[in-house]
Design a protein around this motif. Structure first.
Motif, PDB file in Angstrom:
ATOM      1  N   THR A 166       2.689   3.037   4.312  1.00  0.00           N
ATOM      2  CA  THR A 166       1.568   3.805   4.856  1.00  0.00           C
ATOM      3  C   THR A 166       1.388   5.106   4.082  1.00  0.00           C
ATOM      4  O   THR A 166       0.257   5.508   3.780  1.00  0.00           O
ATOM      5  N   ALA A 167       2.499   5.764   3.765  1.00  0.00           N
ATOM      6  CA  ALA A 167       2.436   7.021   3.013  1.00  0.00           C
ATOM      7  C   ALA A 167       1.829   6.802   1.632  1.00  0.00           C
ATOM      8  O   ALA A 167       1.004   7.599   1.159  1.00  0.00           O
ATOM      9  N   SER A 168       2.211   5.713   0.961  1.00  0.00           N
ATOM     10  CA  SER A 168       1.659   5.415  -0.360  1.00  0.00           C
ATOM     11  C   SER A 168       0.158   5.153  -0.286  1.00  0.00           C
ATOM     12  O   SER A 168      -0.614   5.660  -1.107  1.00  0.00           O
ATOM     13  N   ALA A 169      -0.260   4.357   0.715  1.00  0.00           N
ATOM     14  CA  ALA A 169      -1.690   4.063   0.867  1.00  0.00           C
ATOM     15  C   ALA A 169      -2.475   5.329   1.161  1.00  0.00           C
ATOM     16  O   ALA A 169      -3.562   5.555   0.600  1.00  0.00           O
ATOM     17  N   PHE A 170      -1.930   6.169   2.045  1.00  0.00           N
ATOM     18  CA  PHE A 170      -2.608   7.415   2.383  1.00  0.00           C
ATOM     19  C   PHE A 170      -2.713   8.311   1.150  1.00  0.00           C
ATOM     20  O   PHE A 170      -3.769   8.915   0.891  1.00  0.00           O
ATOM     21  N   SER A 171      -1.626   8.407   0.378  1.00  0.00           N
ATOM     22  CA  SER A 171      -1.642   9.214  -0.845  1.00  0.00           C
ATOM     23  C   SER A 171      -2.699   8.721  -1.815  1.00  0.00           C
ATOM     24  O   SER A 171      -3.418   9.512  -2.440  1.00  0.00           O
TER      25      SER A 171
ATOM     26  N   ILE B 286      -8.049   3.745  -9.317  1.00  0.00           N
ATOM     27  CA  ILE B 286      -7.414   4.593 -10.333  1.00  0.00           C
ATOM     28  C   ILE B 286      -6.169   5.259  -9.762  1.00  0.00           C
ATOM     29  O   ILE B 286      -5.098   5.280 -10.387  1.00  0.00           O
ATOM     30  N   ALA B 287      -6.287   5.794  -8.564  1.00  0.00           N
ATOM     31  CA  ALA B 287      -5.156   6.478  -7.928  1.00  0.00           C
ATOM     32  C   ALA B 287      -3.995   5.525  -7.666  1.00  0.00           C
ATOM     33  O   ALA B 287      -2.827   5.930  -7.717  1.00  0.00           O
TER      34      ALA B 287
ATOM     35  N   SER C 173       8.996   7.573  -3.648  1.00  0.00           N
ATOM     36  CA  SER C 173       7.730   8.009  -3.053  1.00  0.00           C
ATOM     37  C   SER C 173       7.522   9.524  -3.117  1.00  0.00           C
ATOM     38  O   SER C 173       6.404  10.002  -2.876  1.00  0.00           O
ATOM     39  N   ILE C 174       8.558  10.279  -3.477  1.00  0.00           N
ATOM     40  CA  ILE C 174       8.457  11.749  -3.436  1.00  0.00           C
ATOM     41  C   ILE C 174       7.458  12.306  -4.447  1.00  0.00           C
ATOM     42  O   ILE C 174       6.627  13.152  -4.097  1.00  0.00           O
ATOM     43  N   PRO C 175       7.485  11.907  -5.739  1.00  0.00           N
ATOM     44  CA  PRO C 175       6.518  12.474  -6.698  1.00  0.00           C
ATOM     45  C   PRO C 175       5.067  12.259  -6.289  1.00  0.00           C
ATOM     46  O   PRO C 175       4.230  13.156  -6.472  1.00  0.00           O
ATOM     47  N   ALA C 176       4.741  11.087  -5.725  1.00  0.00           N
ATOM     48  CA  ALA C 176       3.363  10.823  -5.304  1.00  0.00           C
ATOM     49  C   ALA C 176       2.950  11.758  -4.178  1.00  0.00           C
ATOM     50  O   ALA C 176       1.809  12.241  -4.135  1.00  0.00           O
ATOM     51  N   LEU C 177       3.869  12.036  -3.262  1.00  0.00           N
ATOM     52  CA  LEU C 177       3.565  12.941  -2.156  1.00  0.00           C
ATOM     53  C   LEU C 177       3.392  14.375  -2.660  1.00  0.00           C
ATOM     54  O   LEU C 177       2.519  15.106  -2.181  1.00  0.00           O
ATOM     55  N   LEU C 178       4.202  14.757  -3.643  1.00  0.00           N
ATOM     56  CA  LEU C 178       4.046  16.096  -4.237  1.00  0.00           C
ATOM     57  C   LEU C 178       2.706  16.203  -4.965  1.00  0.00           C
ATOM     58  O   LEU C 178       2.029  17.238  -4.891  1.00  0.00           O
TER      59      LEU C 178
ATOM     60  N   LEU D 100       0.062  14.560  -4.173  1.00  0.00           N
ATOM     61  CA  LEU D 100      -0.938  14.621  -3.113  1.00  0.00           C
ATOM     62  C   LEU D 100      -1.127  16.049  -2.618  1.00  0.00           C
ATOM     63  O   LEU D 100      -2.263  16.505  -2.433  1.00  0.00           O
ATOM     64  N   VAL D 101      -0.036  16.751  -2.422  1.00  0.00           N
ATOM     65  CA  VAL D 101      -0.117  18.148  -1.974  1.00  0.00           C
ATOM     66  C   VAL D 101      -0.863  18.985  -3.001  1.00  0.00           C
ATOM     67  O   VAL D 101      -1.721  19.811  -2.666  1.00  0.00           O
ATOM     68  N   LEU D 102      -0.550  18.765  -4.278  1.00  0.00           N
ATOM     69  CA  LEU D 102      -1.199  19.518  -5.354  1.00  0.00           C
ATOM     70  C   LEU D 102      -2.699  19.232  -5.399  1.00  0.00           C
ATOM     71  O   LEU D 102      -3.513  20.161  -5.520  1.00  0.00           O
TER      72      LEU D 102
END
Length: 291
Positions: free
Chosen positions: A227-232, A247-248, A269-274, A276-278
């Protein structure tokens, strides 16, 4: 050698993410719903396919079909149980419905996750692959199923594109994502369009989940990261933008693959979430977002 392995694995996992994110984006674009039970539907589809093929001996083809049908049923259940009652409620203010739906789909996803864990334990399940064997590509020994996964994902995305852009029903769905009120004035029933979109979403999530189960395997613990990956992906690409999501999906897929190979799979999954924040800080609407 590792470079080519990362390139091949990243392409396959990114194709899976692209397929899953396409359905996620379609739901938001048409009905404005961010479905936080997305990962649960994918996991349920994969576990159902595994159980059918491995436990009940249906074979890989019928098992995969059962997995997709499971996701389809759960997608409709999500709409009728977690989404539609809130959308139609007169007791909830319109401005508050979005957060209620987010919470409702999140809780519904947790319920599905716990039911899967109760019935089939938390152990990882690997779906019986449709295509077996290994091929040597760019000097790397790669399971044939990995190429099969990427090909199927892009074929499904291509079929979806044709349906949306070349059929009357598809154009109605596209119009509903732009101007729901205008579609009703043309004689289309929005509730029917929503049902069709949730059905398409269920099939897409089911195919992605079954293929993921064949490729990497899943467990009930996979719900949150998926879910986190899809949301990101959909936020990074731009909410409502299918091309942005595609593309994302490759950006997130390769980030996760690089992290898994070069650091640890536990931190994939951490780099993708970071990122996303950026992106939310620098460009809140995402790469190609309209809103």
């Amino acid at each position: 050698m590792q470079f080519w392995q990362i390139l091949i694995d990243g392409f396959a996992i990114s194709a899976l993410y692209a397929l899953g994110a396409t359905g996620f984006t379609l739901i938001f674009g048409v009905s404005g719903v961010l479905n936080l039970s997305h990962g649960a539907l994918m996991v349920a589809a994969a576990v159902a396919a595994w159980a059918a093929a491995s436990e009940f001996g249906t074979g890989s083809y019928l098992g995969a079909l059962i997995g997709v049908l499971t996701s389809l049923v759960l997608a409709f259940a999500t709409y009728f149980i977690a989404v539609r009652p809130i959308q139609n409620s007169k007791r909830i203010a319109e401005r508050e419905k979005e957060i209620f739906i987010l919470t409702s789909t999140l809780l519904w996803g947790i319920i599905i996750q716990e039911v899967v864990a109760y019935l089939f334990t938390n152990n990882a399940k690997t779906v019986l692959p449709i295509i077996e064997g290994v091929v040597v590509f760019l000097g790397v020994r790669t399971p044939s199923n990995e190429f099969f996964t990427a090909i199927v994902c892009w074929l499904v995305i291509a079929v979806l594109w044709l349906l949306v852009n070349r059929t009357k029903a598809g154009k109605a769905v596209l119009a509903a994502s732009m101007n729901p009120r205008g579609v009703t004035l043309l004689g289309f029933e929005l509730s029917h369009i929503y049902l069709a979109v949730w059905g398409v979403y269920g099939i897409l999530a089911g195919i992605a989940g079954v293929l993921l189960g064949m490729f990497l395997g899943v467990s009930s613990y996979s719900v949150g990261p998926l879910t986190a990956s899809a949301f990101s992906i959909v936020v990074l690409g731009g909410l409502g933008s299918v091309s942005g999501s595609l593309i994302a999906a490759y950006v997130v897929g390769y980030l996760e693959t690089l992290t898994a190979y070069l650091v640890s799979p536990a931190y994939r999954s951490i780099p993708a979430l970071l990122l996303l924040v950026l992106v939310m800080y620098l460009r809140p609407q995402g790469l190609f977002g309209r809103r």
